[in-house]
Enzyme design. Structure first.
Site, PDB file in Angstrom:
ATOM      1  N   GLU A 148       0.769  -1.230   0.094  1.00 54.31           N
ATOM      2  CA  GLU A 148       0.033  -0.033  -0.032  1.00 54.31           C
ATOM      3  C   GLU A 148       0.762   1.137   0.207  1.00 54.31           C
ATOM      4  OE1 GLU A 148      -2.879  -3.015   1.733  1.00 54.31           O
ATOM      5  OE2 GLU A 148      -0.465  -2.690   1.785  1.00 54.31           O
ATOM      6  N   LEU A 149       1.950   1.305   0.835  1.00 53.28           N
ATOM      7  CA  LEU A 149       2.472   2.669   0.918  1.00 53.28           C
ATOM      8  C   LEU A 149       3.328   2.935  -0.409  1.00 53.28           C
ATOM      9  CD1 LEU A 149       4.280   2.740   4.444  1.00 53.28           C
ATOM     10  CD2 LEU A 149       2.199   3.844   3.824  1.00 53.28           C
TER      11      LEU A 149
END
Length: 254
Positions: A136-137
């Site tokens: 996600e990041l």
């Protein structure tokens, strides 16, 4: 990325011998958690909980990807943030608190929200081809929905480090980290399903529910649903995240 073909719907469900098995079948979308897949998983939980003789719900998948998490090809932010469709957040909570035992038999890559899907299950069996990665990041997103379930398994610091580093864990490494509970060397995933059923032969459904409820008392409380939704909404509305997701769409990578 193309939608599932009519003959290849997102999930297939079967019931036998006290067990509901849900097979994620939309390989074209890497078994993403589309609205249809999330709804189907909710329905499978309904079936498992409604059948008095059922003690186990197992999630499996076709193809080299077990689950790639939230569907990034659809409207963003996800419609479930405004309760327009069944929620991924509610699904994970149901897997964790269901009156039946929930399990995932992983034989492929699990990324992003897919790691949350497995982490919410009571038992995760990792086969030889399994790998786990939080991505996600890298897209400018915060894994707000899934992080509490990872933290319950690995501890909050380890969960945060996995999200920050985005490292890929093998089946063995995932078991050491707490993301998986058992590394399987059985010849076939059907053998894993039979093994799971065998382990529950002498276990009453009522005792499964009691144990899970007490385990939740021992664990850290989940954050308020509205807090999670607001953080997810902010992530998806970030211009940087939108640019990165749109770039992946153009390249056909989501």
């Amino acid at each position: 990325m193309p939608p599932c073909s009519p003959q290849d719907q997102p999930i297939a469900t079967r019931y036998e011998a006290g067990q509901v098995t849900v097979n994620l079948t939309c390989m074209e979308r890497r078994n993403a958690l589309t609205a249809e897949a999330v709804s189907g998983l909710h329905n499978a939980l309904d079936e498992a909980e409604d059948r008095s003789g059922c003690r186990l719900l197992v999630i499996t998948a076709r193809g080299s990807h077990f689950c790639s998490g939230i569907d990034l090809t659809s409207a963003l932010p996800p419609p479930w943030l405004t309760d327009q469709e069944p929620s991924v957040s509610t699904l994970l909570n149901r897997l964790a608190t269901s009156t039946v035992m929930t399990a995932a038999v992983v034989d492929g890559a699990v990324t992003a929200g897919g790691v949350g899907l497995t982490a919410a299950c009571d038992v995760v069996i990792a086969r030889s081809a399994a790998s786990f990665q939080l991505t996600e990041l890298r897209l400018g997103l915060v894994p707000a929905v899934i992080l509490p379930y990872l933290a319950r398994r690995t501890g909050p610091h380890r969960a945060g480090a996995l999200a920050l580093l985005g490292e890929t864990l093998s089946a063995e490494a995932a078991c050491r980290a707490g993301l998986a509970d058992h590394v399987s060397v059985r010849p076939d995933s059907e053998d894993d399903l039979r093994w799971l059923r065998g382990q529950l032969t002498a276990v009453r459904r009522a005792d499964i529910h009691t144990l899970k409820a007490y385990r939740d008392v021992c664990a850290a409380p989940l954050p308020p649903a509205e807090t999670v939704k607001e953080l997810v909404r902010q992530s998806f509305e970030s211009p940087a995240a939108r640019r990165r997701i749109e770039a992946l769409r153009r390249m056909g990578l989501v």
